[in-house]
Design a protein around this motif. Structure first.
Motif: not given
Length: 530
Positions: A99-104, A176-180, A184-186
């Motif tokens: 799945g998505d490996f990123n931290d947010v 996951l909250p809305e975009k605002e 994403k901590l890429d």
């Protein structure tokens, strides 16, 4: 395979998502499955002590034991939480597509705090803390524990600017909250195998191994192996801020691994691109590259920081549990006792039992190892401990009365029993307080010894300032090889503390009868006695 495949999982919402995903994918290939929730140690009937089998932590320990005991066929894990060395007899059979490996970063209000002189960011991860402070050294990091929902609620209730989460967990639970409200901590390198789900089985179950291969994602398995090799070589028994990410692009592996100091002031990095067919040792190579260029010194600094205060736990602790401790407190752990269930004769439960008494979860689990809940006809059930109560009510039936320790339960029974007899399900090393009190008050006690407590003592070095006990038997085991009574004894409850006070000058008792509460008592003690 005609038999239903029993999928073992913990009962958290995220763990169940993983297990159901595995069930769905196996079902796509025509395999019938059922989900089995494993949240307690269950039936520890093993040929060797846990530490000899390589089961040294309890984050995945319950599932490992369930596999070895044949209670489940496969175990489903969040791969980033699995030790780099699997227990003896257990093998990795498949890794699902990642799945998505990123931290947010989930934001409390808005992004304006980045323009301020300071900010408060919450995370319980040493890796996330170090990387955030490396990028934003003027910010403050505060600890954050609990499941995903609990952590989101804490962010809402506290005066923090944001909190860091794994993107995969939030997405899988649709939280996951809305975009605002998230970023994403890429730029942040994830934990090795973050976002991946692993399936384990016994190495002698070739039928299951072949079945699980049907849902194995080769690219994900290749990438996470490189990341975990990097972690294994660097870690060396020390928890450190380590990130690793491998990705496949156009038949090439792109790998980046990082090692930080816990305060985020120092960073060492390795990155390389190689053809897929030449990447088998890429993780090990990257770790050794870092170690040879100053990484060894940085790892020593990590160890020194972690071990400025040392404690020893007489029960193996999970990574999640050890992370509760203050970063200045280092902990070693191993099992000082093991439990073996007895075989019980059917005649024991042939007739209805009017008053059943339990003083431990071990007795409940041992009884259920011999009989199904349908065979148990208990009119009244009395027990010690809230966790024992929860287990009984989940597996057997309603508990009539629960007390915090055996002495209080004995006094309650003396005052309230109409029929002057009880059946006491216990272990071979049960304390005398309850049966003696009952007998002295003319209550007949029928003892059923359900399990054997075996002592597995070890010599503890004098460098440790505290030792953690979870039962009087743990104290007995410790004293067989150790005589240091100056060390602080941290105890899980009053019964254990009462025994400890006979042998130790300094005894601290946890507020609740949980491992987590014992660890919190360690934090509090050393904070107050700096």
């Amino acid at each position: 395979m005609d038999k239903i495949i029993r999928i073992g999982t913990r009962s958290s919402e995220l763990a169940l998502w993983q297990a159901n995903t595995v069930a769905e994918q196996l079902g796509h290939f025509g395999h019938e499955t059922e989900i089995v929730k494993i949240d307690s140690l269950g039936d520890v009937v093993l040929d060797k002590p846990l530490y000899e089998l390589g089961i040294t932590g309890v984050f995945t320990k319950n599932l490992d034991i369930a596999l070895l005991n044949g209670k489940i066929d496969i175990a489903v894990h969040s791969f980033k939480d699995v030790p780099t060395k699997l227990p003896t007899g257990i093998v990795q059979t498949a890794v699902l597509k990642r799945g998505d490996f990123n931290d947010v970063l989930v934001i409390k209000e808005d992004e304006n705090f980045f323009a301020n002189d300071s900010a408060i960011i919450a995370t319980g991860s040493l890796r996330r803390k170090a990387q955030w402070l490396y990028r934003y050294p003027h910010h403050k990091i505060t600890g954050l524990r609990g499941n995903v929902n609990t952590r989101l609620k804490k962010l809402e209730d506290n005066d923090w600017d944001g909190a860091i989460f794994a993107a995969a967990g939030l997405k899988r639970l649709k939280l996951l909250p809305e975009k605002e409200k998230h970023i994403k901590l890429d730029w942040m390198i994830p934990a090795p195998a973050q976002g991946a789900v692993m399936i384990a089985a016994l190495e002698n179950r070739e039928d299951l191994i072949e079945i699980c291969k049907e849902i194995n994602d080769e690219q994900t398995a290749t990438c996470v192996k490189i990341e975990r090799d990097f972690l294994r070589v660097l870690e060396g028994g020390c928890t450190a801020p380590i990130g690793a990410l491998a990705m496949i692009w156009d038949e090439e592996i792109k790998f980046k691994g990082v090692l930080f100091s816990p305060d985020g002031k120092n960073k060492m990095e390795f990155s390389k691109e190689v053809p897929i067919n030449n990447a088998s040792d890429l993780g090990e190579y990257g770790a050794n590259y870092i170690l040879e260029r100053g990484g060894k010194k940085l790892m020593r600094e990590v160890q020194d920081i972690e071990k400025s205060t040392l404690v020893y736990s007489t029960k193996s602790l999970s990574h999640q549990q050890t992370s509760i401790l203050n970063s200045k407190i280092g902990v070693a752990s191993s099992d000082f006792i093991t439990i073996r269930n007895n075989r019980l004769k059917p005649v024991i439960v042939k007739k209805p039992i009017e008053n059943a008494v339990f003083t431990s979860q071990n007795a409940v689990e041992a009884l259920l190892n011999n009989f199904s809940p349908m065979e148990l006809n208990f009119e009244n059930i009395y027990c010690v401990g809230r966790r024992t109560k929860r287990l009984i009510e989940k597996k057997i039936g309603k508990v009539s009365q629960v007390e915090n320790d055996a002495e209080k339960l004995a006094n309650y029974l003396v005052d309230n029993l109409d029929t002057k007899n009880v059946t006491f399900f216990c272990g071979n090393k049960r304390r005398d307080a309850l049966p003696e009190t009952l007998t002295n008050n003319e209550i007949e006690v029928n003892e059923v010894i359900c399990y054997q407590t075996q002592l597995t003592p070890k010599v503890i070095e004098e460098k440790y300032k505290g030792i953690l006990f979870y039962s009087p038997s743990g104290i007995e085991s410790y004293l067989k090889e150790n005589t240091n009574n100056e060390i602080v004894a941290f105890c899980i409850g009053e019964t254990t503390a009462t025994e400890a006070k006979k042998h130790f000058k300094n005894v601290e008792t946890s507020k609740l009868s949980t491992v987590e509460s014992v660890l919190e008592s360690v934090n509090k003690f050393f904070e107050e006695n700096k």
